[in-house]
Design an enzyme around this catalytic site. Structure first.
Site, PDB file in Angstrom:
ATOM      1  N   GLY A 131       0.806  -1.548  -0.269  1.00 28.76           N
ATOM      2  CA  GLY A 131       0.021   0.028   0.111  1.00 28.76           C
ATOM      3  C   GLY A 131       0.776   1.615   0.336  1.00 28.76           C
ATOM      4  O   GLY A 131       1.777   1.182  -0.165  1.00 28.76           O
ATOM      5  N   SER A 132       0.127   2.728   0.460  1.00 35.28           N
ATOM      6  CA  SER A 132       1.460   4.412   0.136  1.00 35.28           C
ATOM      7  C   SER A 132       2.086   3.443   1.395  1.00 35.28           C
ATOM      8  O   SER A 132       2.644   3.152   2.582  1.00 35.28           O
ATOM      9  CB  SER A 132       0.037   4.566   0.259  1.00 35.28           C
ATOM     10  OG  SER A 132      -0.503   4.485   1.994  1.00 35.28           O
ATOM     11  N   VAL A 133       2.964   4.881   1.757  1.00 33.48           N
ATOM     12  CA  VAL A 133       4.128   4.814   2.421  1.00 33.48           C
ATOM     13  C   VAL A 133       3.198   5.549   3.752  1.00 33.48           C
ATOM     14  O   VAL A 133       3.511   4.834   4.770  1.00 33.48           O
ATOM     15  CB  VAL A 133       4.941   6.020   1.651  1.00 33.48           C
ATOM     16  CG1 VAL A 133       5.802   7.193   2.309  1.00 33.48           C
ATOM     17  CG2 VAL A 133       5.848   5.883   0.415  1.00 33.48           C
TER      18      VAL A 133
ATOM     19  N   GLY B 119       0.437   4.756   5.113  1.00 32.69           N
ATOM     20  CA  GLY B 119      -0.800   3.534   5.205  1.00 32.69           C
ATOM     21  C   GLY B 119       0.543   1.729   5.907  1.00 32.69           C
ATOM     22  O   GLY B 119       1.041   1.615   6.809  1.00 32.69           O
ATOM     23  N   GLY B 120       1.895   1.610   5.186  1.00 35.38           N
ATOM     24  CA  GLY B 120       3.064   1.477   5.876  1.00 35.38           C
ATOM     25  C   GLY B 120       3.774   1.762   6.827  1.00 35.38           C
ATOM     26  O   GLY B 120       3.829   1.458   7.633  1.00 35.38           O
TER      27      GLY B 120
ATOM     28  N   GLU C   2       5.549  -3.235   1.134  1.00 35.62           N
ATOM     29  CA  GLU C   2       5.913  -2.507  -0.447  1.00 35.62           C
ATOM     30  C   GLU C   2       5.311  -1.737  -0.238  1.00 35.62           C
ATOM     31  O   GLU C   2       3.708  -2.287  -0.381  1.00 35.62           O
ATOM     32  CB  GLU C   2       5.120  -3.987  -0.857  1.00 35.62           C
ATOM     33  CG  GLU C   2       6.032  -3.425  -2.963  1.00 35.62           C
ATOM     34  CD  GLU C   2       5.130  -3.711  -3.823  1.00 35.62           C
ATOM     35  OE1 GLU C   2       4.631  -5.035  -3.666  1.00 35.62           O
ATOM     36  OE2 GLU C   2       3.960  -2.936  -4.026  1.00 35.62           O
TER      37      GLU C   2
ATOM     38  N   CYS D 196       1.971   0.132  -8.875  1.00 34.33           N
ATOM     39  CA  CYS D 196       3.384   0.459  -7.812  1.00 34.33           C
ATOM     40  C   CYS D 196       4.525  -0.106  -8.608  1.00 34.33           C
ATOM     41  O   CYS D 196       5.535   0.803  -8.254  1.00 34.33           O
ATOM     42  CB  CYS D 196       3.572  -0.654  -6.527  1.00 34.33           C
ATOM     43  SG  CYS D 196       2.885  -2.265  -7.152  1.00 34.33           S
TER      44      CYS D 196
END
Lengths: 489, 489
Positions: free
Chosen positions: A216-218, A220-221, A240, A274
């Protein structure tokens, strides 16, 4: 309640699904853990058959699955049928991987009483992590990176039970896939599904969870990573996150092919990959510039997967809008439709704007940076953040010079004369890269994705009767092993 | 200033050494990074020769090295000469490992144009992490887990430069070893050394550091982990922290051998091993109890490595002192000398006191827990925290029952009829285990310790002229590879 939405209309789809509350998450994780004890003890040959049964079950239901997913994602029949086939193929690949047994990295060092000090008999192999794997599904692949995606397939293959936190972009698809997978597994509780943001928090902080996979997104990660960092017992986090996927076009590259390939890769699936080529370096060349503009103008947008994803894209366009617009495609149709846009600037302006200018804009947007001399590129490329991929186009490898070495430390996959979208599910694939592309040195696609869910155990002078078959002297399972320093097929 | 101390007298040893300030740490890391660029490009065969040169240099200086170390650690000539030989041996092992090349996990999937979708040529191998490895030296092995220890040897072998934060327990030894290693390397700056606690903070938060190895206490490891968690760019943290190393004595085990082996393992090196047997489960048996008491009474203590370590041991004894003293050895001599002590309790009391009762007490202390029925053990063992090792003594493997399965998820190394101290440096060794034994699924001892310092790169349709030799079709380095799904020697 969780609602699915149709990106073409912005309207809800089907009945809403309940969010999983804390007690519900605990129940799902606990039943998964209990099923996991039996699964862990199941021989690899039987696990492989179960994975193939899952693959068959998914493929058999492709006719209804794509319809459900299309309503929630608007990705269309061709793409979704292809993705279902890929998802089934991932289960088949991991069946092969565990039959092969190489991933166990079995090593046998027989005793050496003559050594100083005398060496005992030591044997080592990897075993499944002892607990439940948490998987955070992605928005952009409702099958291949979701409930039955590569994280789930590889973790089940390794011998771990899995609990998936469904992505809110396709709740109905998630529930349907979970039902199919559970029905095909020998212990249905090996796959659990939870829905809702708080359920994700409860999941990743649950004491029985031993590892987490995330796509997912930066932002969210980072949020999940923070929760994991604060756990009493740390667990590995395989995230990722973002990737801008730089492409370098060398002066020798054929202009028409580059322009056509770029426009196709950029707009595939409304740019929601991505591995989307979000940054491209090209020589200052009017002919190439015109070819790129014409190719982009020939593309069309479409509805994005969700309202928030659409809003994120529009925010990214605002930022890129400070630069010059090179070209745009035709607007797409539908409630959340967006238009492909390509901006341009020169290398000096780009270098001065780092790092913000190179941030990922998820969707069909890219920044084309013009350079005068290939020799100027390496220093700028060296300042980029990590990416999943880096691509070079050219006809003369010598022309790449030090660029190849620089890109090799900036990306997990190097591509020559190709495009980063499309990730082959094979033994050698690496889908990862330096932060923020990935939080680890592991891949989430390809055979070695299974390495994330196992850890070694060494057996010292352990009785043959208690050794796993994989470590017995006569190698009854015929797996690749390293015996007394030498590796053997 | 950093002072070395003589554990036999408590007095300072030699001249004090300056603490490395922030600018100093930045300089050491930056020069290491610069040297690393050349090292990364050095072929494996040359790196192997350099590692062997380091081994030779250390072995050649054993006569002065052990004297320096003995003054700072009181570990004695025999142990220290043995440890120097082991340390040199570790460099030789990693020379073998990189000549072999199996650790690169090279995989080649040739293109398959007939596949759906068509598959490109994809090749993958592991490459050194692109930056500096930080190593936090341990107190208890002034050579084998310190400046030139296994972390350093494996990281240099992988192709990474190393900066070590010296352990304050042996600053002079650290400086001497660093000088020898630097003198033997083709680029001396590949090994940097910093001294002082703040230097450790500056090191692990430095942007050029790409991974950290640590051997030490749970508290120390947690502090480093917190610093790493807060970094802008996350890096892997390979910590080897606490371990209580449970031993299960089955009713069939020979009593005299168990008693003698236990007392020896417990008191070796004044109990200052992370694999020290701090917890042992034995049948209720007066004969065994007497044999254990007699064996422990035949042991002697000695000076611990430092004042804080001695204080920690005394604090642990206070906690264990709530239980029954089974036996103690003779007091040792010297300023920081301690006495071996073994306590005892029954299984129910132990189970009721978990988890605190099973906390590690670093030093020559252990807790002997008596059980009535082997069948009662599994449930209690299942509640232990992770350990580096778990040991079973017995003559009948069947008697172990489910204990073997429980221990297999609690420890990284299972030992039958042996003792956990003494870690063979071989290909199959695993020195790690579930938290808090380790923060990762990796080992810090043995050939696979190199896996911590590498990450995969995939090459898609990459020109042969730009491929590393390891991935060329004709396999010029003759390394083990997996080609088109099959592994090959």
């Amino acid at each position: 309640m969780i609602y699915g939405y149709d990106p073409r209309t912005g309207e809800t789809v089907g009945e809403p699904l309940p969010e999983t509350d804390s007690a519900g998450v605990d129940l799902v994780v606990s039943t998964a853990a209990a099923a996991g004890a039996a699964w862990r003890a199941t021989p690899a040959a039987e696990r492989a058959l179960a994975l193939e049964a899952v693959a068959d079950a998914l493929a058999a239901r492709a006719d209804d699955l794509w319809v459900t997913a299309d309503r929630e994602t608007a990705l269309g029949e061709v793409r979704l049928r292809g993705e279902i086939a890929r998802t089934a193929g991932q289960f088949r690949l991991f069946a092969q991987v565990i039959r092969d047994g190489g991933y166990l990295e079995a090593i046998i060092d027989h005793a050496d009483p003559a050594a100083t000090p005398p060496r005992p008999d030591v044997r080592r192999m990897k075993r499944p992590l002892p607990g439940v794997v948490a998987v955070f599904a992605a928005s952009n692949f409702p099958f291949a990176f979701s409930v039955a995606g590569g994280d789930t397939a590889s973790a089940l293959a390794a011998g771990c039970p899995v609990v998936v936190k469904a992505h809110p972009g396709h709740p109905q698809t998630s529930a349907q896939v979970a039902g199919i997978v559970r029905g095909a597994l020998p212990y249905p509780d090996l796959l659990g599904l939870v829905q809702g943001m708080q359920a994700g928090v409860d999941l990743v902080t649950h004491p029985s969870v031993v590892a987490a996979g995330f796509t997912g997104s930066v932002a969210g990660g980072k949020a999940i990573k923070k929760l994991i960092d604060e756990r009493e017992t740390p667990i590995p986090f395989y995230g990722e996150l973002g990737s801008v996927n730089p492409v370098v076009v060398l002066p020798s590259a054929p202009k028409a092919e580059v322009a056509a390939g770029f426009a196709g890769s950029l707009t595939l699936g409304v740019g929601q990959f991505c591995t989307n080529p979000g940054l491209m370096f090209v020589p200052e060349d009017d002919e190439l510039r015109k070819a790129l503009a014409a190719a982009v103008e020939g593309t069309a947008g479409g509805p994005m997967l969700g309202e928030r994803i659409r809003d994120g894209y529009l925010g990214g366009l605002d930022r890129l809008g400070e630069l010059t617009l090179l070209a745009e495609g035709r607007p797409g149709e539908g409630a959340w439709a967006v238009t492909p846009k390509v901006f341009t600037t020169d290398l000096d302006t780009f270098a001065a704007g780092l790092p913000r200018i190179a941030e990922e804009c998820f969707g069909p947007a890219s920044l084309v940076v013009t350079y005068r001399d290939v020799a100027d590129l390496a220093a700028v490329l060296g300042r980029l953040e990590g990416s999943l991929t880096a691509t070079v186009h050219g006809t003369d490898p010598d022309e790449a010079g030090e660029i190849a070495d620089v890109l090799a430390v900036k990306a997990g996959r190097l591509i020559w004369n190709g495009w980063p979208t499309g990730v082959a599910v094979c033994w050698a694939m690496h889908h990862g890269g330096p932060w923020p592309a990935s939080t680890s040195a592991f891949t989430s696609v390809g055979a070695t994705a299974i390495d994330r869910w196992v850890a070694p155990t060494a057996y010292q002078d352990w009785p043959a009767a208690l050794l796993p078959d994989e470590l017995k002297d006569d190698n009854p399972l015929s797996i690749p092993r390293r015996v007394d320093c030498r590796s053997h097929m």
